[in-house]
Design a protein around this motif. Sequence first.
Motif, PDB file in Angstrom:
ATOM      1  N   GLN A 192      42.062  39.849  39.054  1.00 23.97           N
ATOM      2  CA  GLN A 192      41.810  39.751  37.614  1.00 23.97           C
ATOM      3  C   GLN A 192      42.227  38.386  37.073  1.00 23.97           C
ATOM      4  OE1 GLN A 192      40.589  42.205  35.195  1.00 23.97           O
ATOM      5  NE2 GLN A 192      40.534  40.319  33.991  1.00 23.97           N
ATOM      6  N   ARG A 193      43.400  37.927  37.469  1.00 30.69           N
ATOM      7  CA  ARG A 193      43.913  36.660  36.939  1.00 30.69           C
ATOM      8  C   ARG A 193      43.250  35.450  37.591  1.00 30.69           C
ATOM      9  NH1 ARG A 193      48.638  34.524  39.476  1.00 30.69           N
ATOM     10  NH2 ARG A 193      49.672  34.246  37.474  1.00 30.69           N
ATOM     11  N   ALA A 194      42.427  35.688  38.617  1.00 28.27           N
ATOM     12  CA  ALA A 194      41.743  34.567  39.265  1.00 28.27           C
ATOM     13  C   ALA A 194      40.565  34.057  38.443  1.00 28.27           C
ATOM     14  CB  ALA A 194      41.268  34.980  40.655  1.00 28.27           C
ATOM     15  N   PHE A 195      40.068  34.870  37.509  1.00 27.95           N
ATOM     16  CA  PHE A 195      38.901  34.490  36.722  1.00 27.95           C
ATOM     17  C   PHE A 195      39.315  33.976  35.342  1.00 27.95           C
ATOM     18  CE2 PHE A 195      37.219  37.264  39.929  1.00 27.95           C
ATOM     19  CZ  PHE A 195      35.969  36.746  40.218  1.00 27.95           C
ATOM     20  N   ALA A 196      38.560  33.025  34.840  1.00 28.07           N
ATOM     21  CA  ALA A 196      38.840  32.475  33.512  1.00 28.07           C
ATOM     22  C   ALA A 196      38.583  33.541  32.446  1.00 28.07           C
ATOM     23  CB  ALA A 196      37.960  31.255  33.250  1.00 28.07           C
ATOM     24  N   PRO A 197      39.274  33.450  31.304  1.00 27.44           N
ATOM     25  CA  PRO A 197      39.032  34.401  30.217  1.00 27.44           C
ATOM     26  C   PRO A 197      37.555  34.416  29.819  1.00 27.44           C
ATOM     27  CG  PRO A 197      40.970  33.058  29.760  1.00 27.44           C
ATOM     28  CD  PRO A 197      40.321  32.465  30.975  1.00 27.44           C
ATOM     29  N   GLY A 198      37.033  35.616  29.587  1.00 25.37           N
ATOM     30  CA  GLY A 198      35.640  35.737  29.159  1.00 25.37           C
ATOM     31  C   GLY A 198      34.659  36.017  30.268  1.00 25.37           C
ATOM     32  N   TYR A 199      35.106  35.944  31.533  1.00 21.73           N
ATOM     33  CA  TYR A 199      34.183  36.251  32.627  1.00 21.73           C
ATOM     34  C   TYR A 199      33.857  37.747  32.563  1.00 21.73           C
ATOM     35  CZ  TYR A 199      31.913  35.699  37.143  1.00 21.73           C
ATOM     36  OH  TYR A 199      30.980  35.636  38.154  1.00 21.73           O
ATOM     37  N   ARG A 218      33.556  41.536  32.650  1.00 20.33           N
ATOM     38  CA  ARG A 218      34.509  42.478  33.237  1.00 20.33           C
ATOM     39  C   ARG A 218      33.938  43.237  34.420  1.00 20.33           C
ATOM     40  NH1 ARG A 218      37.580  45.253  28.027  1.00 20.33           N
ATOM     41  NH2 ARG A 218      38.542  43.323  27.236  1.00 20.33           N
ATOM     42  N   GLU A 219      32.668  43.619  34.329  1.00 19.15           N
ATOM     43  CA  GLU A 219      32.068  44.366  35.428  1.00 19.15           C
ATOM     44  C   GLU A 219      31.994  43.521  36.688  1.00 19.15           C
ATOM     45  OE1 GLU A 219      31.027  47.080  37.832  1.00 19.15           O
ATOM     46  OE2 GLU A 219      31.585  47.562  35.756  1.00 19.15           O
ATOM     47  N   GLU A 220      31.740  42.227  36.522  1.00 19.15           N
ATOM     48  CA  GLU A 220      31.723  41.337  37.675  1.00 19.15           C
ATOM     49  C   GLU A 220      33.116  41.215  38.284  1.00 19.15           C
ATOM     50  OE1 GLU A 220      29.138  39.289  39.365  1.00 19.15           O
ATOM     51  OE2 GLU A 220      28.336  41.162  38.578  1.00 19.15           O
ATOM     52  N   VAL A 221      34.133  41.125  37.427  1.00 13.85           N
ATOM     53  CA  VAL A 221      35.506  41.060  37.928  1.00 13.85           C
ATOM     54  C   VAL A 221      35.837  42.326  38.706  1.00 13.85           C
ATOM     55  CG1 VAL A 221      37.939  40.938  37.295  1.00 13.85           C
ATOM     56  CG2 VAL A 221      36.282  39.519  36.089  1.00 13.85           C
ATOM     57  N   ARG A 222      35.447  43.480  38.159  1.00 15.46           N
ATOM     58  CA  ARG A 222      35.715  44.747  38.841  1.00 15.46           C
ATOM     59  C   ARG A 222      35.006  44.800  40.198  1.00 15.46           C
ATOM     60  NH1 ARG A 222      35.825  46.957  33.404  1.00 15.46           N
ATOM     61  NH2 ARG A 222      33.560  47.255  33.393  1.00 15.46           N
ATOM     62  N   ARG A 223      33.817  44.216  40.271  1.00 12.37           N
ATOM     63  CA  ARG A 223      33.084  44.190  41.540  1.00 12.37           C
ATOM     64  C   ARG A 223      33.853  43.384  42.591  1.00 12.37           C
ATOM     65  NH1 ARG A 223      28.852  41.110  43.916  1.00 12.37           N
ATOM     66  NH2 ARG A 223      28.736  39.692  42.133  1.00 12.37           N
ATOM     67  N   TYR A 224      34.419  42.261  42.177  1.00 13.56           N
ATOM     68  CA  TYR A 224      35.185  41.448  43.122  1.00 13.56           C
ATOM     69  C   TYR A 224      36.508  42.111  43.486  1.00 13.56           C
ATOM     70  CZ  TYR A 224      31.811  37.691  42.712  1.00 13.56           C
ATOM     71  OH  TYR A 224      30.659  36.946  42.772  1.00 13.56           O
ATOM     72  N   ILE A 225      37.083  42.859  42.557  1.00  8.03           N
ATOM     73  CA  ILE A 225      38.299  43.609  42.871  1.00  8.03           C
ATOM     74  C   ILE A 225      38.010  44.648  43.952  1.00  8.03           C
ATOM     75  CG2 ILE A 225      39.933  45.321  41.971  1.00  8.03           C
ATOM     76  CD1 ILE A 225      39.895  43.760  39.319  1.00  8.03           C
ATOM     77  N   ARG A 226      36.887  45.367  43.802  1.00  6.56           N
ATOM     78  CA  ARG A 226      36.525  46.374  44.805  1.00  6.56           C
ATOM     79  C   ARG A 226      36.303  45.734  46.172  1.00  6.56           C
ATOM     80  NH1 ARG A 226      33.506  48.368  40.339  1.00  6.56           N
ATOM     81  NH2 ARG A 226      31.597  47.353  41.098  1.00  6.56           N
ATOM     82  N   ALA A 227      35.637  44.594  46.179  1.00 10.87           N
ATOM     83  CA  ALA A 227      35.373  43.914  47.453  1.00 10.87           C
ATOM     84  C   ALA A 227      36.674  43.447  48.109  1.00 10.87           C
ATOM     85  CB  ALA A 227      34.445  42.727  47.228  1.00 10.87           C
ATOM     86  N   SER A 228      37.589  42.920  47.311  1.00  8.99           N
ATOM     87  CA  SER A 228      38.866  42.453  47.855  1.00  8.99           C
ATOM     88  C   SER A 228      39.703  43.612  48.382  1.00  8.99           C
ATOM     89  CB  SER A 228      39.658  41.693  46.782  1.00  8.99           C
ATOM     90  OG  SER A 228      39.032  40.470  46.480  1.00  8.99           O
ATOM     91  N   ALA A 229      39.648  44.754  47.678  1.00  7.86           N
ATOM     92  CA  ALA A 229      40.420  45.919  48.084  1.00  7.86           C
ATOM     93  C   ALA A 229      39.935  46.489  49.416  1.00  7.86           C
ATOM     94  CB  ALA A 229      40.365  46.993  47.000  1.00  7.86           C
ATOM     95  N   ALA A 230      38.720  46.127  49.831  1.00 10.48           N
ATOM     96  CA  ALA A 230      38.195  46.579  51.125  1.00 10.48           C
ATOM     97  C   ALA A 230      38.796  45.791  52.285  1.00 10.48           C
ATOM     98  CB  ALA A 230      36.670  46.446  51.136  1.00 10.48           C
ATOM     99  N   THR A 231      39.465  44.686  51.981  1.00 12.81           N
ATOM    100  CA  THR A 231      40.149  43.916  53.024  1.00 12.81           C
ATOM    101  C   THR A 231      41.367  44.708  53.498  1.00 12.81           C
ATOM    102  OG1 THR A 231      39.521  41.893  51.818  1.00 12.81           O
ATOM    103  CG2 THR A 231      41.140  41.659  53.580  1.00 12.81           C
ATOM    104  N   PRO A 232      41.577  44.838  54.796  1.00 17.10           N
ATOM    105  CA  PRO A 232      42.712  45.627  55.290  1.00 17.10           C
ATOM    106  C   PRO A 232      44.046  45.159  54.703  1.00 17.10           C
ATOM    107  CG  PRO A 232      41.233  45.107  57.086  1.00 17.10           C
ATOM    108  CD  PRO A 232      40.747  44.328  55.895  1.00 17.10           C
ATOM    109  N   ARG A 233      44.881  46.121  54.322  1.00 18.22           N
ATOM    110  CA  ARG A 233      46.163  45.818  53.682  1.00 18.22           C
ATOM    111  C   ARG A 233      46.994  44.842  54.515  1.00 18.22           C
ATOM    112  NH1 ARG A 233      49.922  48.895  50.190  1.00 18.22           N
ATOM    113  NH2 ARG A 233      51.972  47.959  50.456  1.00 18.22           N
ATOM    114  N   GLU A 234      47.035  45.052  55.832  1.00 19.81           N
ATOM    115  CA  GLU A 234      47.841  44.181  56.687  1.00 19.81           C
ATOM    116  C   GLU A 234      47.383  42.730  56.594  1.00 19.81           C
ATOM    117  OE1 GLU A 234      48.870  43.488  61.436  1.00 19.81           O
ATOM    118  OE2 GLU A 234      47.599  45.154  60.807  1.00 19.81           O
ATOM    119  N   VAL A 235      46.066  42.534  56.555  1.00 19.29           N
ATOM    120  CA  VAL A 235      45.513  41.185  56.437  1.00 19.29           C
ATOM    121  C   VAL A 235      45.882  40.585  55.083  1.00 19.29           C
ATOM    122  CG1 VAL A 235      43.374  39.851  56.322  1.00 19.29           C
ATOM    123  CG2 VAL A 235      43.623  41.682  58.015  1.00 19.29           C
TER     124      VAL A 235
END
Length: 259
Positions: free
Chosen positions: A152-159, A161-178
């Motif tokens: 969330q904090r990686a994106f500039a204000p105003g980007y 929200r749905e796009e930010v949520r999409r990138y959050i979901r994609a990042s969360a798919a990365t294995p926790r250990e990694v």
Amino acid sequence: MPQLEVDGASLTYDDEGPRDGGGVPLVFVHGWTANRHRWDHQMAHFSEKRRVVRLDLRGHGESGVAGVRTIEELARDVLALLDHLKIERFVLVGHSMGGMISQLIALSHPDRVERMVLVDSISRMTYNRGRGLLMAASTLVPFNLFIAANIQRAFAPGYPREEVRRYIRASAATPREVVMTLYNAMRAFDVLDRVGEIRTPTLIVHGYHDIQLPVSQMLRMAKAFPDAEVRILDAGHELPVEKPAELTSTLDRFLTERS
């Protein structure tokens, strides 16, 4: 999509564009919890005229995990892929952690890197005691919350929200250990005292609103480089997707002016 087995991990990559003409190949390296599709706009543009390579780093995207531990190991993976593709000399473009990987390659193989572009990256992570404690404490919260807060904090204000949520979901798919291993590896990364050795012509592009790796830290790095240009764009930490056309145009000018 092609894959390469390197030390027990399958690295997924794209290798597109003409093999002859257009200059040495471009190699795009994404950042922490991201994948090779961060570079979709740049891939589409540059592959029309020159060879372009991008990969999912070990443990990211469609590549295998197989015990990722250090940024140095990721740099060796990139070099192994380029050796496999018989690419001896290249232009490196790295975003965030990908920029850290790029610096390591430029330091260890200066004869192979014709030019380098660092996008929203630094050579040393610096923070006061308060921020250091906050970063350490953030690792104790639930994993999904940790990911959401960082992306969330990686994106500039105003980007959007749905796009930010999409990138959050994609990042969360990365294995926790990694995620956690490389988070700590980035916190410990430090080549600031060595970047003066890098004689490769370098372009540093940074988002003005980047609070993950602030402009002030980037400028400390830029000052240490013997031959670097700096461009600051109106974006946050995710320049490749926040301002893809502007970044592509900036890269194009750098490559053309330096050719």
